[in-house]
Structure formats: C-alpha cells, structure tokens
Design a protein around this motif. Structure first.
Motif, mmCIF file in Angstrom:
data_model
loop_
_atom_site.group_PDB
_atom_site.id
_atom_site.type_symbol
_atom_site.label_atom_id
_atom_site.label_comp_id
_atom_site.label_asym_id
_atom_site.label_seq_id
_atom_site.Cartn_x
_atom_site.Cartn_y
_atom_site.Cartn_z
ATOM 1 N N SER A 99 12.304 0.284 11.715
ATOM 2 C CA SER A 99 11.607 -1.002 11.069
ATOM 3 C C SER A 99 9.900 -0.424 10.438
ATOM 4 N N TYR A 100 9.742 0.347 11.142
ATOM 5 C CA TYR A 100 8.737 0.726 10.219
ATOM 6 C C TYR A 100 8.944 1.855 8.366
ATOM 7 N N ASP A 101 9.580 2.590 8.894
ATOM 8 C CA ASP A 101 10.471 3.334 8.265
ATOM 9 C C ASP A 101 11.443 2.445 6.657
ATOM 10 N N ILE A 102 11.482 1.436 7.108
ATOM 11 C CA ILE A 102 11.735 0.549 5.137
ATOM 12 C C ILE A 102 11.224 0.534 4.990
ATOM 13 N N ALA A 103 9.908 1.015 5.000
ATOM 14 C CA ALA A 103 8.758 0.303 4.082
ATOM 15 C C ALA A 103 7.744 0.879 4.139
ATOM 16 N N PHE A 104 7.428 1.192 5.012
ATOM 17 C CA PHE A 104 5.890 1.704 5.314
ATOM 18 C C PHE A 104 5.923 3.295 4.773
ATOM 19 N N THR A 105 7.098 3.802 5.536
ATOM 20 C CA THR A 105 7.300 5.304 4.803
ATOM 21 C C THR A 105 7.379 5.220 3.827
ATOM 22 N N PRO A 106 8.349 4.986 2.887
ATOM 23 C CA PRO A 106 8.738 4.826 1.997
ATOM 24 C C PRO A 106 8.068 4.445 0.518
ATOM 25 N N LEU A 107 7.649 3.195 0.588
ATOM 26 C CA LEU A 107 6.624 2.442 -0.014
ATOM 27 C C LEU A 107 5.328 2.793 -0.715
ATOM 28 N N ILE A 108 4.447 3.135 0.456
ATOM 29 C CA ILE A 108 3.260 3.263 0.074
ATOM 30 C C ILE A 108 2.231 4.048 -1.044
ATOM 31 N N VAL A 109 3.627 4.823 -0.953
ATOM 32 C CA VAL A 109 2.706 6.457 -2.039
ATOM 33 C C VAL A 109 2.993 4.914 -3.501
ATOM 34 N N SER A 110 4.764 5.293 -3.579
ATOM 35 C CA SER A 110 5.199 4.829 -4.745
ATOM 36 C C SER A 110 4.750 3.589 -5.190
ATOM 37 N N TYR A 111 4.380 2.253 -4.327
ATOM 38 C CA TYR A 111 4.080 1.223 -4.832
ATOM 39 C C TYR A 111 2.983 0.922 -5.417
ATOM 40 N N THR A 112 2.353 2.219 -4.845
ATOM 41 C CA THR A 112 0.377 2.308 -4.877
ATOM 42 C C THR A 112 0.417 2.729 -6.547
ATOM 43 N N VAL A 113 1.036 4.354 -6.780
ATOM 44 C CA VAL A 113 0.777 5.024 -7.594
ATOM 45 C C VAL A 113 1.700 4.314 -9.123
ATOM 46 N N GLU A 114 2.666 3.063 -8.323
ATOM 47 C CA GLU A 114 3.957 2.597 -10.019
ATOM 48 C C GLU A 114 2.586 1.029 -9.894
ATOM 49 N N ALA B 262 -5.464 5.550 -16.951
ATOM 50 C CA ALA B 262 -6.586 5.526 -16.905
ATOM 51 C C ALA B 262 -7.228 5.263 -15.404
ATOM 52 N N ILE B 263 -6.787 4.308 -14.638
ATOM 53 C CA ILE B 263 -7.390 4.376 -13.400
ATOM 54 C C ILE B 263 -6.389 4.928 -12.351
ATOM 55 N N ARG B 264 -5.272 5.472 -12.340
ATOM 56 C CA ARG B 264 -4.147 6.005 -11.246
ATOM 57 C C ARG B 264 -4.820 6.802 -10.550
ATOM 58 N N ALA B 265 -5.511 7.919 -11.390
ATOM 59 C CA ALA B 265 -5.975 8.483 -10.278
ATOM 60 C C ALA B 265 -7.219 8.204 -8.918
ATOM 61 N N LYS B 266 -8.004 7.365 -10.193
ATOM 62 C CA LYS B 266 -9.147 6.556 -9.253
ATOM 63 C C LYS B 266 -8.280 5.345 -8.215
ATOM 64 N N GLY B 267 -7.436 4.809 -8.692
ATOM 65 C CA GLY B 267 -7.338 3.405 -7.391
ATOM 66 C C GLY B 267 -6.373 4.611 -6.763
ATOM 67 N N PHE B 268 -5.231 5.176 -6.570
ATOM 68 C CA PHE B 268 -5.067 6.694 -5.993
ATOM 69 C C PHE B 268 -5.878 7.219 -5.009
ATOM 70 N N THR B 269 -6.804 7.765 -4.940
ATOM 71 C CA THR B 269 -8.022 7.595 -4.354
ATOM 72 C C THR B 269 -8.513 6.561 -3.683
ATOM 73 N N ILE B 270 -8.476 5.608 -3.849
ATOM 74 C CA ILE B 270 -9.167 4.567 -2.692
ATOM 75 C C ILE B 270 -8.379 4.239 -2.057
ATOM 76 N N PHE B 271 -6.876 4.660 -2.067
ATOM 77 C CA PHE B 271 -5.556 4.534 -1.410
ATOM 78 C C PHE B 271 -5.634 5.124 -0.250
ATOM 79 N N ASN B 272 -6.179 6.655 -0.992
ATOM 80 C CA ASN B 272 -5.654 7.779 0.222
ATOM 81 C C ASN B 272 -7.398 7.651 1.564
ATOM 82 N N PHE B 273 -8.475 7.097 0.278
ATOM 83 C CA PHE B 273 -9.805 7.009 1.091
ATOM 84 C C PHE B 273 -9.829 5.618 2.709
ATOM 85 N N SER B 274 -8.957 4.369 1.927
ATOM 86 C CA SER B 274 -8.778 3.482 3.184
ATOM 87 C C SER B 274 -7.465 3.748 4.358
#
Length: 530
Positions: free
Chosen positions: A397-412, A417-429
C-alpha cells in the motif's frame, strides 16, 4: 474540485497531438540513449536505499555489533541518523549549486564526495570514524539527490516524464535489495569483512556517476535560464526529434519553457525564498510538499526501514538468518509494487494513488497492531506470522504512492525558478522527519513494544484526511503547465498564449482544440477560482 480552492478540469496534455505515434523508447536510438542517461541519474536513489537497508541488516550481524561495542538506544539512533544530519548540513548550498553551475555538476560533486565517504566508512576502525563517514555520505548525497530528479524530469521525453521521474524514488528499493542480499551473503564471514563488503558496495552507483555524468545532457530548462537558448533547443531537438529543431513538438516545448521562465521572472517575480511565503500559489505548494515529506517517513514505515530486527524481536523472531532473509524478500516485493505504480501515475492519477495508498496503509497497519498485541498476550506463532504478512501488505500500500510520487509530484508542481529551492525544502523536511524517527523509534519501541504502533494508526488516519483535502490532480500535463496550476488563470494564460504566439498563433490553438487538448485552446478551462 481540487484542493485549496482550486477547481481543476481534466484534459489531454498540450503536446499530445504533436507526438509521433511510431516513435517509441524501444525503436529509436536517441530515445534509448536519453533513457540510458536518465537511468544514470535515477541510480542516485539507489545509494540512499542501500544505506537504509544496509544499516538495517548490519544490526543483525554479530561482527558489526562487536566491532562497534553493541550500540543501542541513543548511540544506535545516532548511527542511523547521522547521514541525515550530514544531509541537513548541505541543504544551504545544494540549490545554489544546482541552479548556478547546473544539474550535472551538482550530481558529479555529490557523487565524488560519496565515493570518498564510502571508502572511509569501509575502512573504519572505530565507531567515531564510522559516524564521520556516514555524515559525509549524507552531505554528498544531498547535492546529487537535489539535482538528479530535477534533471530526469527536465530532460525526459514528454510521454515518459511522469513514469521516469516516479521511478526515481522507486529505485530506492534496488539499492535496498542489493544491500539486503549482500549482507545475507556475507554474514557468515567470521571477520569484519562481513560488514566491510556491504559498506564498500554502497559507493558503486557514485563511482559510475563520477565516470559518466559530465557526458550526459544538461537540462534545457537550466540552459534557457542562463540565456543559452540555442544549446537548449539543440538538446531538445537531438533527443526528442532526431536532431530536427523545427519539429512541432520540439518547438512547442522550447517556446513553453521560455514563456514559463519569463513569466516567473518578470510577471510573477516568483524567484526567491521569500516567494514561498508571499505567493499564494507557493503556500499551496508548500502545504502539500512538506506534508507528503513527513508522511513518507511517519507512516510506520520507519520502523521496518531502520529497525526491522527490533520489530522481529517483539514477535519472537530472533534468528539473524531469518531476519535477513525476510528483509531481502521484502525489498524485492517493494520494488515490484513501486515500479508498477510508477507506470500508472498518468493512467490512474496522482490523487487516486495517494488516497488508495493511505487507505491501504491504515487498514494493514491497524491489523499489524492487532496481531502484535495478540502475540504479546498469547505468544501465538500464528499471530507472529500474521504480523509479517501485514508488514508486506502495508508496504504494498505504501509503495502505491509514497514511494513513486513524493519526488515526482514535488518536482512537477514547482515552477523552474524555485524548483531547486522548493525541492530542498522537501528534502530538508524528510531529513527532519528521519532524524526524529531514528532517535525516537528505537527508544519508544523498546519501552512501549506493540503499543507504540497505536501512535501510527492515529497518524495514518490523519494522513488520509489531509490528502483527501489538499492533494491536487496533475496527470497528463506538461511540466510547465502542471507547475502553473497553482498560480491561477494568469499564469496559465500567459504561458499558453506566449508559447503558441511563437508557433503561429491561432492555427496552433485551433489544431490543439480539434485534437481535444484541454490545455491551450482555452487556458481558463483548466483552472478557475472556486
């Protein structure tokens, strides 16, 4: 109705009618080459997955336990958490390197540090040396893991962008599988090589990247942002249209990229850290991005990812051979579900997958808790076996969304202009959530046993409600269009009309409309204020 006051209609991606139906990843040499470069960046995630599984497995090795004086409690938490502490130390610098020097140099820099760090970890003669090496692994990983998924998303052929970016985090399990089975194969070695061999193999993906990454294509979005538009067009044409820079798809992508970057710079002024607080669209993004970052680590999976042996001990499974064997099988199970889900992100949609995942996790973790409690009171072997079964179902169940989507959904959902900064906030969290987990979980699990699971049952119920309210559907849209969904009609209108104006204006819009493109014929149909 979407989240946060945004109503979103369906539609086909604006490039859909421009795709050559005969051009597939398996019958075109340049697409095959492009996807090979993509794989080179995807294996960054394998390093991270390898680490979690390796540290899990090392705790079952008496050789490792003896070498480092049987760490437990706070010391065991530090050994696991120190990599994420190293990651935290790199976050102030990683977005500037990825945006300043480029995506490729950032991956190269991070991989170089990880090569040196894994060598130091393998040669460790004391627990402090081991801790220092793991700090450096985390430090280097931040640079590579910030740039790699963004580059995958920014260079991929449009029909394959979402599945390939979703595979980034799914390949976490490829590293976990190698680590689990390597440790299973070495645990009978009577010397310290039982743990040094798995430690040395952790650096393999980084060695490959250091050797090849600077030969890979750079992000066309980054090139446009630096005024190198001719090179960006050449890159798009070479990989997306066999070198034809007049191909309609290439021209469409090129003009849309320029329009989106221009909008963020000049119209929206959406370029700095301050914009995450001042822009309503960014606040909507942040409440999703930060939440799914914490959800990805606080769903009960942290118990199994880093302290599987402790979980097994609570249900009477103490044989290291059995523990390592189950861990190895679990990683293969996880990879199969995560990869399958990656190919479904555009068919089923992000929101559907998130909600299905939350429902499944809540159900199976609850049942795991019940069976753990039953074993604690009755010592029933059947209850122990049921716990193992529900761990596997929980992870499916976890792998249905929280493995594939957390990175791709965040990036897209982040504009360039703020993708790298926003993705850093995601990784920091994620790092914050992991550090908390790795310190608290071993202590709480030791003191509360199965009762600690009840905390996660309540949290999973909260996750389900939160995702239902806030997660926005983004399937079948271009990278620029997806990011603009959160910024309202003005953003979509500006990007759409500036892009098509350079492609012949009304003629292109009419063709898109006839083909059923819900994207550019009428941008207002995509987003409307609730």
């Amino acid at each position: 109705m979407g989240a946060g006051g945004i109503a979103i209609s369906g539609g086909t991606a604006g490039w859909a009618h421009l795709i050559d139906p005969n051009r597939k990843w398996y019958n075109n040499a340049r697409l095959i080459t492009l996807n090979a470069w993509v794989v080179l960046f995807l294996i960054t995630s394998s390093t991270n997955g390898y680490d979690g599984s390796m540290m899990n497995s090392l705790q079952s090795l008496t050789q490792w336990e003896s070498a480092f004086h049987h760490p437990s409690g706070g010391m065991l938490g530090l050994l696991n958490a120190i990599q994420n502490i190293g990651s935290l130390a790199a976050y102030p610098f990683s977005p500037y390197l990825a945006d300043g020097l480029g995506r490729r140099p950032a991956v190269f820099f991070g991989a170089s540090i990880m090569c040196a760090a894994t060598a130091l970890q393998t040669a460790s003669q004391s627990v402090n040396m081991f801790i220092g090496a793991r700090f450096l692994i985390g430090f280097g990983l931040t640079f590579a893991a910030t740039a790699a998924p963004m580059l995958v998303s920014e260079i991929s052929y449009p029909p394959y962008r979402a599945p390939l970016t979703s595979m980034y985090n799914s390949l976490w399990y490829s590293g976990a599988i190698v680590a689990a089975w390597t440790t299973f194969g070495t645990f009978k070695i009577p010397t310290s090589w039982a743990w040094r061999v798995p430690s040395a193999l952790q650096g393999l993906p980084s060695v490959i990247q250091v050797a090849l990454v600077l030969f890979a294509p750079e992000s066309p979005r980054w090139l446009v942002s630096k005024g190198r538009e001719a090179q960006a067009l050449e890159t798009l044409a070479y990989y997306h249209a066999d070198g034809n820079d007049q191909d309609p798809l290439v021209q469409y992508e090129f003009e849309e990229i320029k329009a989106a970057i221009d909008f963020d710079r000049t119209v929206a002024a959406n370029v700095g850290w301050k914009s995450f607080l001042t822009k309503s669209g960014n606040r909507k993004r942040m409440r999703i991005i930060i939440a799914i970052a914490f959800f990805s680590q606080w769903s009960g999976n942290g118990l199994v990812s880093y302290y599987l042996n402790a979980v097994f001990t609570t249900i009477g499974i103490t044989d290291p051979t059995i523990q390592l064997l189950i861990n190895g099988i679990l990683q293969i199970w996880n990879l199969s579900f995560a990869i399958t889900a990656s190919f479904l992100v555009d068919k089923l949609g992000r929101r559907y997958l998130f909600l299905t995942s939350c429902c499944g996790m809540l159900l199976f973790f609850t049942l795991q808790t019940v069976c753990s409690a039953l074993y604690a009171h009755t010592q029933s072997k059947s209850a122990a076996h049921a716990v193992i079964a529900f761990i596997f179902l929980f992870y499916a169940s976890y792998d249905i969304a929280f493995t594939p989507l957390i990175v791709s959904y965040t990036v897209e959902i982040l504009p360039y202009a703020i993708r790298a900064k926003g993705f850093t906030i995601f990784n920091f969290s994620i790092s914050l959530s992991l550090i908390f987990n790795q310190y608290v979980n071993p202590i709480a699990l030791k003191k509360l046993q199965w009762k600690y699971y009840l905390v996660y049952v309540a949290w999973l119920a909260f996750e389900l409600v939160y995702c239902y309210i806030f997660v926005v559907e983004t399937k079948n849209r271009t990278l620029e269009e997806t990011a603009a969904l959160f910024d309202g009609e003005e953003a979509l209108d500006h990007i759409a009309h500036n892009a098509v104006a350079h492609l012949g204006g009304g003629e292109v819009r009419d063709e898109a409309s006839e083909k059923g493109s819900g994207s550019y014929a009428n941008p207002q149909e995509l987003v409307s204020k609730a």
